[in-house]
Design a protein around this motif. Structure first.
Motif, PDB file in Angstrom:
ATOM      1  N   LEU A 110       0.851  -1.189   0.000  1.00 26.79           N
ATOM      2  CA  LEU A 110       0.000   0.000   0.000  1.00 26.79           C
ATOM      3  C   LEU A 110       0.883   1.234   0.000  1.00 26.79           C
ATOM      4  N   VAL A 111       0.392   2.296  -0.603  1.00 28.14           N
ATOM      5  CA  VAL A 111       1.110   3.568  -0.558  1.00 28.14           C
ATOM      6  C   VAL A 111       0.141   4.649  -0.086  1.00 28.14           C
ATOM      7  N   PRO A 112       0.620   5.544   0.786  1.00 30.19           N
ATOM      8  CA  PRO A 112      -0.226   6.678   1.151  1.00 30.19           C
ATOM      9  C   PRO A 112      -0.374   7.588  -0.063  1.00 30.19           C
ATOM     10  N   HIS A 113      -1.542   8.203  -0.180  1.00 25.87           N
ATOM     11  CA  HIS A 113      -1.823   9.032  -1.353  1.00 25.87           C
ATOM     12  C   HIS A 113      -2.596  10.272  -0.929  1.00 25.87           C
ATOM     13  N   ALA A 114      -2.211  11.410  -1.490  1.00 23.97           N
ATOM     14  CA  ALA A 114      -2.905  12.678  -1.244  1.00 23.97           C
ATOM     15  C   ALA A 114      -3.328  13.266  -2.575  1.00 23.97           C
ATOM     16  N   VAL A 115      -4.567  13.751  -2.635  1.00 21.23           N
ATOM     17  CA  VAL A 115      -5.017  14.412  -3.865  1.00 21.23           C
ATOM     18  C   VAL A 115      -4.656  15.891  -3.858  1.00 21.23           C
ATOM     19  N   ASN A 116      -4.439  16.451  -2.647  1.00 18.70           N
ATOM     20  CA  ASN A 116      -4.024  17.852  -2.532  1.00 18.70           C
ATOM     21  C   ASN A 116      -3.399  18.056  -1.145  1.00 18.70           C
ATOM     22  N   ASP A 117      -3.172  19.309  -0.770  1.00 20.77           N
ATOM     23  CA  ASP A 117      -2.489  19.613   0.492  1.00 20.77           C
ATOM     24  C   ASP A 117      -3.361  19.471   1.729  1.00 20.77           C
ATOM     25  N   THR A 118      -4.668  19.331   1.564  1.00 21.58           N
ATOM     26  CA  THR A 118      -5.547  19.324   2.733  1.00 21.58           C
ATOM     27  C   THR A 118      -6.485  18.120   2.848  1.00 21.58           C
ATOM     28  N   ALA A 119      -6.785  17.440   1.766  1.00 19.24           N
ATOM     29  CA  ALA A 119      -7.715  16.306   1.814  1.00 19.24           C
ATOM     30  C   ALA A 119      -7.109  15.157   2.611  1.00 19.24           C
ATOM     31  N   PRO A 120      -7.936  14.402   3.332  1.00 23.05           N
ATOM     32  CA  PRO A 120      -7.415  13.251   4.072  1.00 23.05           C
ATOM     33  C   PRO A 120      -6.686  12.276   3.145  1.00 23.05           C
ATOM     34  N   LEU A 121      -5.603  11.686   3.652  1.00 25.70           N
ATOM     35  CA  LEU A 121      -4.845  10.711   2.879  1.00 25.70           C
ATOM     36  C   LEU A 121      -5.631   9.415   2.749  1.00 25.70           C
ATOM     37  N   THR A 122      -5.336   8.671   1.704  1.00 29.74           N
ATOM     38  CA  THR A 122      -5.860   7.323   1.515  1.00 29.74           C
ATOM     39  C   THR A 122      -4.669   6.384   1.401  1.00 29.74           C
ATOM     40  N   LEU A 123      -4.940   5.097   1.518  1.00 27.07           N
ATOM     41  CA  LEU A 123      -3.923   4.078   1.275  1.00 27.07           C
ATOM     42  C   LEU A 123      -4.328   3.345   0.001  1.00 27.07           C
ATOM     43  N   VAL A 124      -3.455   3.369  -1.000  1.00 21.90           N
ATOM     44  CA  VAL A 124      -3.750   2.807  -2.316  1.00 21.90           C
ATOM     45  C   VAL A 124      -2.958   1.524  -2.511  1.00 21.90           C
ATOM     46  N   SER A 125      -3.644   0.488  -2.956  1.00 23.57           N
ATOM     47  CA  SER A 125      -2.986  -0.778  -3.264  1.00 23.57           C
ATOM     48  C   SER A 125      -2.300  -0.661  -4.611  1.00 23.57           C
TER      49      SER A 125
END
Length: 179
Positions: free
Chosen positions: A89-104
């Motif tokens: 999994l990798v942490p992922h951010a769509v911008n500077d403020t949105a909560p991070l997700t974990l992407v497979s």
């Protein structure tokens, strides 16, 4: 102590950046952990601990005690009849403020914290995973650097195969809303 502190602060930073506060929630269903690099044995232990805790567990794997950043992120995700261990999994951010997700990076899915504080498995992957990963790690490292040098009293080392004993928590009342 420096090793535990580095792991603790990185996982606390990931926790906050995913939208999970540092205090114990009413829906306390998620744990954050770190240790050796992911392997079959580590995955089996992670699943066992998730079952003991009754929580999903987000895990960072580290190459050695001298490493300054994790080599991987994984999780133990409790389903109705199984505990799925998902690695790569990798942490992922769509911008500077949105909560991070974990992407497979293996499967077409990602994991988010929903409004109830539960970890949710979602089909699909965001675009531009590389850029999102860089931004996420930048945010995690920046937050971890601001966390100071105090090891939390609830931070625990759990030897393989040991039973988990819940640390004494500071009493906190759950906020109850009506109507």
């Amino acid at each position: 102590m420096e090793i535990m502190l580095r792991h603790q602060n990185l996982m606390l930073a990931l926790r906050v950046e995913m939208g999970w506060p540092r205090f114990k929630l009413a829906n306390d269903c998620l744990a954050f952990s770190s240790g050796e690099e992911m392997s079959f044995q580590v995955g089996m232990e992670l699943a066992r601990v998730a079952q003991l805790l009754g929580k999903d567990v987000i895990y960072s794997g580290w190459a050695s005690t001298k490493a300054t950043k994790p080599t991987s992120f994984s999780l133990a995700y409790r389903e109705v009849l199984t505990v799925d261990v998902i690695d790569k999994l990798v942490p992922h951010a769509v911008n500077d403020t949105a909560p991070l997700t974990l992407v497979s990076i293996r499967a077409g899915e990602h994991f988010v914290v929903d409004r109830r504080g539960s970890l949710v498995r979602v089909a699909g992957k965001p675009r531009d995973i590389g850029t999102g990963r860089q931004l996420a790690m930048k945010r995690i490292k920046a937050r971890a650097a601001r966390m100071g040098d105090t090891l939390l009293a609830s931070n625990r080392f759990l030897p393989t195969g040991q039973d988990w004993i819940e640390p004494d928590a500071v009493p906190a009342e759950t906020v109850v809303r009506f109507g």
